[in-house]
Design an enzyme around this catalytic site. Structure first.
Site, mmCIF file in Angstrom:
data_model
loop_
_atom_site.group_PDB
_atom_site.id
_atom_site.type_symbol
_atom_site.label_atom_id
_atom_site.label_comp_id
_atom_site.label_asym_id
_atom_site.label_seq_id
_atom_site.Cartn_x
_atom_site.Cartn_y
_atom_site.Cartn_z
ATOM 1 C CG ASN A 22 -1.910 1.137 1.171
ATOM 2 O OD1 ASN A 22 -2.866 1.068 0.396
ATOM 3 N ND2 ASN A 22 -1.698 2.180 1.957
ATOM 4 C CD GLU A 23 -1.172 5.906 -0.034
ATOM 5 O OE1 GLU A 23 -0.745 6.187 1.093
ATOM 6 O OE2 GLU A 23 -2.086 6.521 -0.600
ATOM 7 C CD GLU B 45 -6.247 4.113 -0.874
ATOM 8 O OE1 GLU B 45 -6.180 5.157 -0.200
ATOM 9 O OE2 GLU B 45 -5.528 3.127 -0.682
ATOM 10 C CD1 TRP C 187 -5.491 11.231 5.614
ATOM 11 C CD2 TRP C 187 -4.659 13.159 4.853
ATOM 12 N NE1 TRP C 187 -5.782 11.311 4.258
ATOM 13 C CE2 TRP C 187 -5.280 12.484 3.771
ATOM 14 C CE3 TRP C 187 -4.072 14.400 4.603
ATOM 15 C CZ2 TRP C 187 -5.338 13.011 2.472
ATOM 16 C CZ3 TRP C 187 -4.126 14.927 3.313
ATOM 17 C CH2 TRP C 187 -4.753 14.231 2.270
ATOM 18 C CD GLU D 8 -6.362 5.231 7.881
ATOM 19 O OE1 GLU D 8 -6.415 3.984 7.800
ATOM 20 O OE2 GLU D 8 -6.016 5.953 6.950
HETATM 21 C C1 GAL Z 1 -4.321 6.510 1.898
HETATM 22 C C2 GAL Z 1 -4.098 5.062 2.307
HETATM 23 C C3 GAL Z 1 -5.370 4.441 2.851
HETATM 24 C C4 GAL Z 1 -6.001 5.357 3.856
HETATM 25 C C5 GAL Z 1 -6.232 6.717 3.258
HETATM 26 C C6 GAL Z 1 -6.875 7.705 4.183
HETATM 27 O O1 GAL Z 1 -3.140 7.195 1.719
HETATM 28 O O2 GAL Z 1 -3.646 4.313 1.214
HETATM 29 O O3 GAL Z 1 -5.057 3.190 3.419
HETATM 30 O O4 GAL Z 1 -5.151 5.461 4.949
HETATM 31 O O5 GAL Z 1 -5.000 7.253 2.860
HETATM 32 O O6 GAL Z 1 -7.035 8.956 3.585
#
Ligand code: GAL
Length: 685
Positions: free
Chosen positions: A168-169, A321, A329, A369
């Site tokens: 992931n990322e 996503e 965040w 989250e």
């Molecule tokens: C992305 C990440 C996700 C989730 C999302 C929240 O960067 O891949 O798993 O954390 O942010 O905004």
């Protein structure tokens, strides 16, 4: 002397194909990222049936589920994932499986602490967040390979599984700064330079007694260091993440049917921890995570980010996503306005997305989250935005056939070079110098006129473009200069922005003035650059305005080099001197812009560039604030119009078209704020 190009030239003869559209599935997909392991199984079917009823047809699962898949070392539990996949199949939802390597479980990091990254402070990261694994730890690579292999053997033939997302990322967690990584870096340098004397020469290590007599003396740069060393460390970083990725590609490809794609979820144009061009090469296509954070959808910045992601492989992409309303965040986690979420989804499609997925379906009841945006509330019923997303999913499903085999084609390209970005960011010379900001200013002014812009590597084949703009290409080794000159010689219009052609591939100054190897073709050069504390006036063919942050005093030496702008009264040195010069070169033209232009001059500069290079927008004029995009292919042409102004606007179409969102034949459309029109043009050019 070692003369290697940092990246190979990309061949022009690539066959266009659209791997983002999966045979047997809709050409446009919409879905969610969802985590069955976080919920009681008795609830699953309620969720999956809700997804299907909302016209969702893709889901991404499992990318953080390592501790559920392998609760203790070597003991796997697949029953839950098998049952979840069958449930998706029953509800006609395609499954993308994530490998869980961004979240190694506690038993793993406890037993093998060497798998945890070491930070620049020398501390190992503790367990409890994610991206804590080290991409260069041999033990971690072995364990990642194992879990990916077991997954691929189990699901590589599963008819409901359409593809794979790695990790992931990746790159979001830093590199590891441990001794083992340092040794790998030294070995990488040795393979590249062969002898320490070659390395010493290219890095000019005689400066400050940096000479290295033995490979083991070379440090990992932390903070400032030799510019050549810093650039090579970034290249090694790209190499390390590419290896981290390939480690899993190898085992997945060995077991998965070729129809299953492999991708990674990247982080848009802003993320530059590695060079994205080599890293995305082995992937089937690019997917990225598109978040607004604080504020609202900026069609220029977000559009450029889409186009940068599309340009990585010059193919459509997935927006795997995106934010359902708000994130958790950012500085202010404001909600997108009503209508904006739908506009954002169609905006992505206009720029080449064939899939949009919301992160996430429902927030886990605990975990970092908890209060991120989601489609459902904590009670498991739809949040207010649900209907807007479900409506958009239905529109995607209804319109999808018109998008089959279509992509984005542009006449204009902006060159994006990660290496030049890094080297300027390390030596900004003016703290306000903003490589991406400057590129975005060019992009915005050009996109408005051309209605489509590609953002590509300078090493890409450029022959299809009428206009190529390199806003801050500071690294221009000789072979790249030749590539750019060939483009202009054969009829292309090349525009170089400030700081062009200052350095070679070792981040060393070229022993000539900017733009280095391009000076003879330009018929002029940069005499001196200046970091500016205040703006200075400029005027000429592009009208009058100001240059700020950076100015370059140019000199036109060839008799046919033309001065387009001159500085007015400035610092004495610049007074009356050329700020922009242009010259016909072969069948094309090279132009050099020696400063950061204000918005007004940028606008007329863009107009001049478009006119000079004969770029014709496919749709024609639209009111300000309306963004036009075009998808073309398979004998079809679809235009997408979105109104980003607060007030309603009427747009007259160049000819009658079919409005795909309401099935009407129209010759004009009225769009409220965030209003979207999707128009099938039965007379493609
Ligand atoms: C992305 C990440 C996700 C989730 C999302 C929240 O960067 O891949 O798993 O954390 O942010 O905004």
């Amino acid at each position: 002397m070692l003369l290697v190009l940092s990246q190979p030239l990309v061949s022009a003869a690539e066959t266009p194909h659209i791997p983002t559209q999966i045979p047997g599935r809709n050409a446009l997909l919409m879905g969610a990222d969802w985590y069955p392991e976080q919920w009681p199984e008795s609830r699953w079917e309620t969720d999956v049936a809700m997804m299907e009823a909302a016209h969702f047809n893709v889901v991404r699962v499992a990318e953080f589920a390592w501790s559920t898949m392998e609760p203790t070392e070597g003991h796997y539990e697949w029953g839950w994932l098998d049952r979840a996949i069958r449930l998706f199949e029953k509800h006609h939802i395609a499954v993308v499986l994530g490998t869980p390597t961004a979240t190694p479980p506690a038993w793993l990091t406890q037993k093998y602490p060497e798998t945890l990254r070491v930070e620049t402070t020398g501390q190992r990261v503790p367990h409890g967040n994610r991206a804590h694994g080290s991409p260069t730890s041999p033990k971690y690579l072995e364990l990642c390979r194992q879990i990916a292999e077991v997954m691929a053997k189990r699901y590589g033939h599963d008819p409901a599984v359409v593809g794979w997302q790695f990790d992931n990322e990746y790159g979001y967690g830093q590199m590891s700064y441990d001794e083992g990584t340092r040794k790998q870096f030294q070995a990488w340098l040795r393979a590249k330079y062969q002898t320490t004397s070659a390395l010493n020469e290219h890095w000019t290590t005689a400066y400050w007694s940096q000479t290295y007599d033995d490979w083991s003396e070379i440090p990992i740069p932390v903070g400032g260091n030799n510019p050549g060393l810093m650039l090579d460390w970034k290249r090694f970083t790209t190499y390390a993440w590419t290896g981290y990725q390939q480690n899993q590609i190898d085992v997945i490809r060995a077991s998965a049917e070729p129809r299953q794609f492999i991708t990674g979820n990247f982080m848009g144009m802003w993320f530059d921890a590695f060079d994205h061009y080599p890293i995305t090469k082995p992937l089937t296509f690019v997917a990225w995570d598109d978040y607004v954070g604080t504020g609202h959808l900026n069609p220029v910045a977000n559009g450029m980010s889409h186009d940068t992601m599309r340009g990585l492989k010059r193919q459509n992409f997935w927006e795997i996503e995106t934010q359902p309303g708000a994130v958790n965040w950012a500085g202010v986690n404001n909600f997108l306005d009503k209508g904006e979420i739908r506009a954002m989804a169609w905006h992505a499609v206009g720029h080449g997305a064939d899939e949009v997925s919301y992160w996430q379906w429902r927030s886990a009841l605990n975990g970092q989250e908890e209060i991120h945006g989601a489609l459902l509330g904590p009670d498991g019923t739809p949040a207010p935005l649900f209907d807007e997303i479900a409506q958009t999913a239905k529109e995607f499903a209804d319109a999808q056939a018109s998008f089959r085999d279509t992509g984005v084609v542009s006449q204009v390209a902006i060159l994006n070079d990660y290496e030049s970005r890094w080297t300027i960011d390390w030596q900004k010379h003016n703290s306000q110098f903003d490589v991406l900001g400057i590129a975005t200013a060019y992009y915005g002014a050009l996109r408005k006129r051309a209605q489509s812009v590609d953002v590509v590597s300078p090493y890409a084949a450029l022959d299809g473009y009428k206009l190529v703009v390199a806003p801050c290409l500071s690294l221009i080794p000789e072979a790249l200069a030749q590539h750019l000159m060939d483009y202009a010689k054969n009829g292309g219009n090349l525009v170089l922005g400030p700081r062009a052609g200052m350095k070679d591939e070792y981040n060393a100054l070229l022993p000539q003035r900017q733009p280095g190897f391009l000076v003879p073709a330009l018929g002029g050069r940069v005499e001196q650059y200046y970091a500016l504390e205040k703006s200075f006036p400029v005027s000429g063919t592009w009208g009058s305005g100001e240059v700020s942050i950076w100015a370059e005093q140019l000199k036109a030496s060839a008799p046919d080099a033309e001065v387009l702008l001159r500085f007015g009264q400035s610092n004495g040195w610049l007074d009356g001197q050329p700020a922009v010069i242009t010259r016909q070169y072969g069948k094309g033209r090279i132009t050099y812009v020696g400063g950061v232009l204000d918005a007004k001059i940028m606008d007329s500069a863009a107009e001049w560039m478009i006119q000079k290079s004969g770029v014709i927008p496919a749709f024609g004029a639209v009111p300000d604030g309306i963004e036009v995009s075009r998808r073309v292919g398979g004998g079809k042409q679809v235009f997408l119009l979105i109104n980003f102004k607060p007030e309603s606007q009427k747009v007259s179409l160049p000819r009658p078209m079919k409005s795909l969102l309401d099935g009407k034949d129209v010759s004009a459309v009225d769009l409220t704020q965030y209003g979207v029109a999707v128009l099938l043009d039965s007379k493609p050019n």
